[in-house]
Design a protein around this motif. Structure first.
Motif, PDB file in Angstrom:
ATOM      1  N   THR A 236      17.091  -3.077  13.795  1.00  0.00           N
ATOM      2  CA  THR A 236      16.640  -2.508  15.061  1.00  0.00           C
ATOM      3  C   THR A 236      16.840  -3.501  16.201  1.00  0.00           C
ATOM      4  O   THR A 236      17.046  -4.701  15.986  1.00  0.00           O
ATOM      5  N   ALA A 237      16.754  -3.000  17.414  1.00  0.00           N
ATOM      6  CA  ALA A 237      16.920  -3.839  18.604  1.00  0.00           C
ATOM      7  C   ALA A 237      15.746  -4.808  18.728  1.00  0.00           C
ATOM      8  O   ALA A 237      14.646  -4.521  18.257  1.00  0.00           O
ATOM      9  N   PRO A 238      15.946  -5.959  19.361  1.00  0.00           N
ATOM     10  CA  PRO A 238      14.857  -6.922  19.535  1.00  0.00           C
ATOM     11  C   PRO A 238      13.600  -6.328  20.173  1.00  0.00           C
ATOM     12  O   PRO A 238      12.488  -6.759  19.873  1.00  0.00           O
ATOM     13  N   SER A 239      13.771  -5.327  21.025  1.00  0.00           N
ATOM     14  CA  SER A 239      12.611  -4.712  21.672  1.00  0.00           C
ATOM     15  C   SER A 239      11.765  -3.895  20.700  1.00  0.00           C
ATOM     16  O   SER A 239      10.632  -3.524  21.012  1.00  0.00           O
ATOM     17  N   GLU A 240      12.302  -3.625  19.516  1.00  0.00           N
ATOM     18  CA  GLU A 240      11.600  -2.803  18.523  1.00  0.00           C
ATOM     19  C   GLU A 240      11.029  -3.628  17.380  1.00  0.00           C
ATOM     20  O   GLU A 240      10.630  -3.066  16.348  1.00  0.00           O
ATOM     21  N   ARG A 241      10.986  -4.947  17.540  1.00  0.00           N
ATOM     22  CA  ARG A 241      10.497  -5.824  16.469  1.00  0.00           C
ATOM     23  C   ARG A 241      10.134  -7.183  17.067  1.00  0.00           C
ATOM     24  O   ARG A 241      10.309  -7.411  18.267  1.00  0.00           O
ATOM     25  N   LEU A 242       9.623  -8.058  16.214  1.00  0.00           N
ATOM     26  CA  LEU A 242       9.370  -9.435  16.630  1.00  0.00           C
ATOM     27  C   LEU A 242      10.682 -10.121  16.991  1.00  0.00           C
ATOM     28  O   LEU A 242      11.709  -9.886  16.338  1.00  0.00           O
ATOM     29  N   ASP A 243      10.627 -10.990  17.996  1.00  0.00           N
ATOM     30  CA  ASP A 243      11.844 -11.601  18.522  1.00  0.00           C
ATOM     31  C   ASP A 243      11.466 -12.954  19.140  1.00  0.00           C
ATOM     32  O   ASP A 243      10.334 -13.133  19.599  1.00  0.00           O
ATOM     33  N   PRO A 244      12.392 -13.938  19.165  1.00  0.00           N
ATOM     34  CA  PRO A 244      12.053 -15.257  19.713  1.00  0.00           C
ATOM     35  C   PRO A 244      11.596 -15.229  21.169  1.00  0.00           C
ATOM     36  O   PRO A 244      10.891 -16.138  21.611  1.00  0.00           O
ATOM     37  N   THR A 245      11.974 -14.198  21.920  1.00  0.00           N
ATOM     38  CA  THR A 245      11.589 -14.146  23.332  1.00  0.00           C
ATOM     39  C   THR A 245      10.183 -13.602  23.540  1.00  0.00           C
ATOM     40  O   THR A 245       9.727 -13.486  24.687  1.00  0.00           O
ATOM     41  N   ASP A 246       9.460 -13.285  22.468  1.00  0.00           N
ATOM     42  CA  ASP A 246       8.137 -12.668  22.601  1.00  0.00           C
ATOM     43  C   ASP A 246       7.025 -13.669  22.884  1.00  0.00           C
ATOM     44  O   ASP A 246       5.903 -13.266  23.211  1.00  0.00           O
ATOM     45  N   ALA A 247       7.285 -14.956  22.728  1.00  0.00           N
ATOM     46  CA  ALA A 247       6.276 -15.979  23.009  1.00  0.00           C
ATOM     47  C   ALA A 247       6.979 -17.289  23.322  1.00  0.00           C
ATOM     48  O   ALA A 247       8.187 -17.450  23.081  1.00  0.00           O
ATOM     49  N   GLN A 248       6.216 -18.246  23.825  1.00  0.00           N
ATOM     50  CA  GLN A 248       6.790 -19.558  24.106  1.00  0.00           C
ATOM     51  C   GLN A 248       7.246 -20.248  22.825  1.00  0.00           C
ATOM     52  O   GLN A 248       8.194 -21.022  22.829  1.00  0.00           O
TER      53      GLN A 248
END
Length: 447
Positions: free
Chosen positions: A188-200
């Motif tokens: 799935t696309a990064p917007s649909e799961r955990l991704d490195p851009t989700d937190a510092q």
């Protein structure tokens, strides 16, 4: 007489007549609830050092114990097939409070996660994230900082953490994903799961990549214990029942718990594959110099500045573990040069012993290696105990053959290099003849 009976019953069952004295608890459901399914209802349970065992249920930031000036850690569970409360939550709360004075908010979405149909639970993840965003928004108004927020998400909970992080444009301090769920999220696309851009800082432990977990890297650093698939001590066949399905998946949680006890630190190594790591090709910590290699778990954030650099956008870390707590394995790199004119292919099992008679067995043995004349082979061998002063080494060489003549392997030089404790002296032995399947014991000398 009646009064005596009432007192007896009170003492026997511990009945509390004052409803104010009861402690809110995690929602405990049963398999019957899973059969009919559950509608989403989120309960937020706050624990602090002022109320470490009796939760306060939060409906807003109006709270007796919540101190928004302190670090806040959210614990978010995943799919619950049977409806039972996760057994690891009390231990995680206790250990987190023991290492740091913080707010801990257990996100109980058992009503919603309990269902026979996994996709129903998955669909509720973004709604859980919206509820958490509302609470965090209130906390920010009261003076909280996103920098000091840490989300620990297990399975589906890891993706819920990611959705919350997206809502704050990746400014949350840290997300720890413990074996993020794979089914319905792979590809799935990064917007649909955990991704490195989700937190510092996003750190992930993958322990069941060939089952319920997610194989590809999802964080700034991704840890793969034992390659991320079969975990030692877990059942290998379906005949073990439910444990067969959940043991590997849950191992990520227990590894994280173990890191909080600090009974031993699990060192991890950057590598492009588990096979290369097992073949001794990835034992350098040079990318993190002057820091050592990262350790697994809660304290991985100490490497944040290295792991979030653009030059290391994603780092996969490999390591081996034992089959039970505290899970540490103590590694040696073993360099072997042989004299045999003919090629020999086989495996080694090794035992170390100290002057007190304590023994350490090789629990992590390398794959079969090919030994050729004058060509050095390096093996990565792991032991279940840490012996500081090794007095004796016992070796057994095997080709796997059970019939025919026994082969002999003549070793020109064998060198043991402590990898877990590189400051210790290297140990050597010269001119040694091993007979297949026969244990040979010797006293090593400093190299």
């Amino acid at each position: 007489m009646l009064r005596l009976c009432v007192v007896f019953i009170y003492l026997l069952y511990g009945v509390k007549t004052d409803p104010q004295e009861t402690c809110p608890t995690f929602t405990a459901l049963g398999f019957g609830n899973a059969l009919i399914g559950t509608e989403l209802k989120v309960k937020l349970l706050l624990y602090t050092r002022q109320n470490p065992t009796c939760a306060e249920e939060l409906h807003s930031t109006a709270s007796k114990y919540l101190d928004v000036t302190k670090k806040t850690t959210f614990i978010i569970h995943g799919y619950r097939l049977t409806g039972s409360a996760p057994v690891w939550i009390p231990d995680l709360v206790h250990l987190l409070l023991s290492v740091e004075d913080m707010n801990i908010i257990v996100v109980d979405w058992n009503q919603g996660a309990t269902t026979l149909i996994y996709s129903y639970a998955s669909r509720k993840c973004k709604r859980v994230a919206e509820i958490l965003k509302k609470l965090i928004d209130e906390m920010l108004i009261d003076g909280a900082s996103l920098d000091s927020m840490h989300m620990i998400g297990v399975s589906l909970g890891a993706h819920i953490s990611g959705f919350v992080g997206q809502m704050f444009d990746g400014t949350l301090g840290r997300i720890t994903g413990l074996d993020p769920a794979g089914p319905l999220y792979r590809g799935t696309a990064p917007s649909e799961r955990l991704d490195p851009t989700d937190a510092q800082f996003v750190d992930v432990i993958h322990s069941d990549t060939d089952g319920l977990g997610y194989e590809e890297a999802l964080g700034h650093v991704d840890f793969y214990p034992n390659g991320g698939t079969d975990q030692p001590g877990c059942p290998l066949t379906i005949f073990s029942g439910l444990q067969y399905f959940k043991c590997d998946h849950q191992r990520s949680v227990f590894l994280f718990l173990s890191s909080l006890t600090q009974s031993c630190n699990i060192t991890t190594y950057p590598c492009n594959s588990y096979r290369n790591y097992r073949n001794g090709k990835c034992t350098s910590c040079e990318p993190f110099w002057p820091m050592p290699c990262p350790i697994l778990g809660y304290y991985a954030h100490e490497w944040k500045s290295y792991l979030t650099q653009q030059s290391h956008p994603v780092t996969s870390m490999f390591f081996d573990t034992a089959d039970k707590e505290p899970f540490c394995i103590y590694h040696y790199l073993v360099d072997i040069i042989t004299w045999n004119k003919g090629t020999r292919r086989g495996t080694f099992s090794v035992m170390l012993a100290d002057e007190a008679g304590r023994k350490a067995e090789s629990k992590v043995n390398p794959e079969a290696a090919t030994f050729q004349q004058y060509k050095q082979i390096t093996l990565l061998i792991g032991f279940d105990q840490d012996l500081e002063n090794v007095e004796r080494i016992s070796l057994t060489f095997s080709t796997g053959s059970i019939i025919g003549p026994k082969f002999k392997l003549r070793i020109l030089r064998m060198r043991f290099r402590p990898l877990t404790n590189p400051e210790r002296p290297q140990l050597c032995r010269y001119d040694l003849v091993l007979t297949e399947n026969t244990q040979k014991t010797f006293k090593p000398i400093p190299c």
